[in-house]
Design a protein around this motif. Structure first.
Motif, mmCIF file in Angstrom:
data_model
loop_
_atom_site.group_PDB
_atom_site.id
_atom_site.type_symbol
_atom_site.label_atom_id
_atom_site.label_comp_id
_atom_site.label_asym_id
_atom_site.label_seq_id
_atom_site.Cartn_x
_atom_site.Cartn_y
_atom_site.Cartn_z
ATOM 1 N N SER A 64 0.889 -1.330 0.098
ATOM 2 C CA SER A 64 -0.026 0.024 -0.005
ATOM 3 C C SER A 64 0.749 1.271 -0.033
ATOM 4 O O SER A 64 1.788 1.040 0.902
ATOM 5 C CB SER A 64 -0.868 -0.005 1.293
ATOM 6 O OG SER A 64 -1.415 1.153 1.340
ATOM 7 N N ALA A 67 1.189 3.144 3.076
ATOM 8 C CA ALA A 67 1.770 2.597 4.174
ATOM 9 C C ALA A 67 3.430 3.448 4.194
ATOM 10 O O ALA A 67 4.019 3.546 5.321
ATOM 11 C CB ALA A 67 2.295 1.184 4.190
ATOM 12 N N PRO A 95 -6.237 -8.658 4.729
ATOM 13 C CA PRO A 95 -6.502 -7.253 5.342
ATOM 14 C C PRO A 95 -4.994 -6.543 5.224
ATOM 15 O O PRO A 95 -3.840 -6.957 5.417
ATOM 16 C CB PRO A 95 -6.681 -7.554 6.906
ATOM 17 C CG PRO A 95 -6.393 -8.956 7.275
ATOM 18 C CD PRO A 95 -6.370 -9.559 6.246
ATOM 19 N N ASN A 96 -5.250 -5.322 4.924
ATOM 20 C CA ASN A 96 -4.009 -4.240 4.715
ATOM 21 C C ASN A 96 -4.072 -3.513 5.656
ATOM 22 O O ASN A 96 -4.387 -2.275 5.466
ATOM 23 C CB ASN A 96 -4.337 -3.664 3.364
ATOM 24 C CG ASN A 96 -2.999 -3.045 2.894
ATOM 25 O OD1 ASN A 96 -1.878 -3.176 3.626
ATOM 26 N ND2 ASN A 96 -2.860 -2.515 1.636
ATOM 27 N N GLU A 97 -3.547 -4.029 6.912
ATOM 28 C CA GLU A 97 -3.419 -3.208 8.247
ATOM 29 C C GLU A 97 -2.309 -3.330 8.915
ATOM 30 O O GLU A 97 -1.627 -4.596 8.924
ATOM 31 C CB GLU A 97 -4.635 -3.491 9.209
ATOM 32 C CG GLU A 97 -5.937 -3.327 8.376
ATOM 33 C CD GLU A 97 -7.254 -4.057 9.049
ATOM 34 O OE1 GLU A 97 -7.075 -5.069 9.953
ATOM 35 O OE2 GLU A 97 -8.333 -3.599 8.832
ATOM 36 N N LYS A 99 0.101 -4.476 11.602
ATOM 37 C CA LYS A 99 -0.133 -5.440 12.866
ATOM 38 C C LYS A 99 1.382 -6.047 13.420
ATOM 39 O O LYS A 99 2.171 -6.148 12.375
ATOM 40 C CB LYS A 99 -0.968 -6.749 12.407
ATOM 41 C CG LYS A 99 -0.973 -7.599 13.327
ATOM 42 C CD LYS A 99 -1.738 -8.859 12.690
ATOM 43 C CE LYS A 99 -1.986 -10.073 13.787
ATOM 44 N NZ LYS A 99 -2.473 -11.291 13.134
ATOM 45 N N PHE A 103 3.318 -3.817 7.974
ATOM 46 C CA PHE A 103 2.278 -3.793 7.056
ATOM 47 C C PHE A 103 2.540 -5.026 6.131
ATOM 48 O O PHE A 103 3.528 -5.386 6.142
ATOM 49 C CB PHE A 103 2.411 -2.569 6.141
ATOM 50 C CG PHE A 103 1.984 -1.101 6.841
ATOM 51 C CD1 PHE A 103 0.777 -0.936 7.015
ATOM 52 C CD2 PHE A 103 3.134 -0.422 7.308
ATOM 53 C CE1 PHE A 103 0.572 0.419 7.685
ATOM 54 C CE2 PHE A 103 2.929 0.775 7.945
ATOM 55 C CZ PHE A 103 1.570 1.074 8.302
ATOM 56 N N SER A 117 -7.256 -6.166 -0.869
ATOM 57 C CA SER A 117 -7.311 -5.695 0.345
ATOM 58 C C SER A 117 -8.850 -6.168 0.952
ATOM 59 O O SER A 117 -9.837 -5.746 0.384
ATOM 60 C CB SER A 117 -6.949 -4.474 0.586
ATOM 61 O OG SER A 117 -7.419 -3.820 1.938
ATOM 62 N N SER A 119 -9.623 -4.604 3.857
ATOM 63 C CA SER A 119 -9.733 -3.627 4.482
ATOM 64 C C SER A 119 -9.988 -2.429 3.725
ATOM 65 O O SER A 119 -9.918 -2.598 2.422
ATOM 66 C CB SER A 119 -8.707 -3.257 5.524
ATOM 67 O OG SER A 119 -7.393 -3.188 4.784
ATOM 68 N N ASP A 120 -9.933 -1.045 4.096
ATOM 69 C CA ASP A 120 -10.243 0.103 3.355
ATOM 70 C C ASP A 120 -8.904 0.454 2.562
ATOM 71 O O ASP A 120 -9.102 1.214 1.388
ATOM 72 C CB ASP A 120 -10.680 1.382 4.311
ATOM 73 C CG ASP A 120 -11.946 1.156 5.021
ATOM 74 O OD1 ASP A 120 -12.705 0.278 4.271
ATOM 75 O OD2 ASP A 120 -12.203 1.587 5.939
ATOM 76 N N THR A 121 -7.742 -0.020 2.662
ATOM 77 C CA THR A 121 -6.374 0.561 2.265
ATOM 78 C C THR A 121 -6.127 -0.607 1.309
ATOM 79 O O THR A 121 -5.957 -1.474 1.275
ATOM 80 C CB THR A 121 -5.493 0.681 3.206
ATOM 81 O OG1 THR A 121 -5.761 1.539 4.329
ATOM 82 C CG2 THR A 121 -4.186 1.224 2.486
#
Length: 131
Positions: A64, A67, A95-97, A99, A103, A117, A119-121
């Motif tokens: 991303s 990031a 998920p692209n979060e 953690k 990333f 993804s 997730s939102d990203t």
């Protein structure tokens, strides 16, 4: 044997002046198989995208771009590889979060679809394998 700029330019202009194709010259209609070596008189645009999905133009790591905002040598963005996608494979969904301070990223081969993804990203950039 070298010639000066003015002579070279005059030769190019003389040869170019004899060319008659495109909008200024005659336009012919030919069967496709007879068009080798010819110049199209107009642009031809496909109504569909090829390939139909976003794919990587190089081997590397799908990440991303968000990031990397604010990343520097002193404060690098850290990524952990979560999988590999080759050309023709179904894209990985994850998920692209952030953690545990890292990333996710996915090793991606030329022509492979970017991971999806959950997730939102989005995964929207590729870092070349050389980098």
């Amino acid at each position: 044997m070298a010639i000066d700029y003015e002579k070279a330019l005059a030769i190019i202009q003389k040869v170019a002046g004899k060319c008659s194709y495109g909008r200024d010259g005659p336009i012919e209609t030919l069967p496709l198989l007879e068009s080798l070596g010819r110049v199209a008189a107009k642009d031809h645009v496909s109504p569909i995208s090829t390939p139909p999905k976003d794919t990587s133009a190089m081997d590397g790591y799908a990440i991303s771009s968000a990031a990397t905002v604010g990343a520097s040598a002193e404060k690098p963005a850290v990524f952990v590889i979560k999988g590999t996608i080759a050309a023709g494979d179904q894209p990985i969904k994850l998920p692209n979060e952030l953690k545990d301070g890292a990333f996710p990223c996915v090793e991606i081969m030329t022509g492979a679809q970017f991971p999806q993804s959950t997730s939102d990203t989005p995964f929207d950039a590729c870092v070349k394998i050389e980098d």
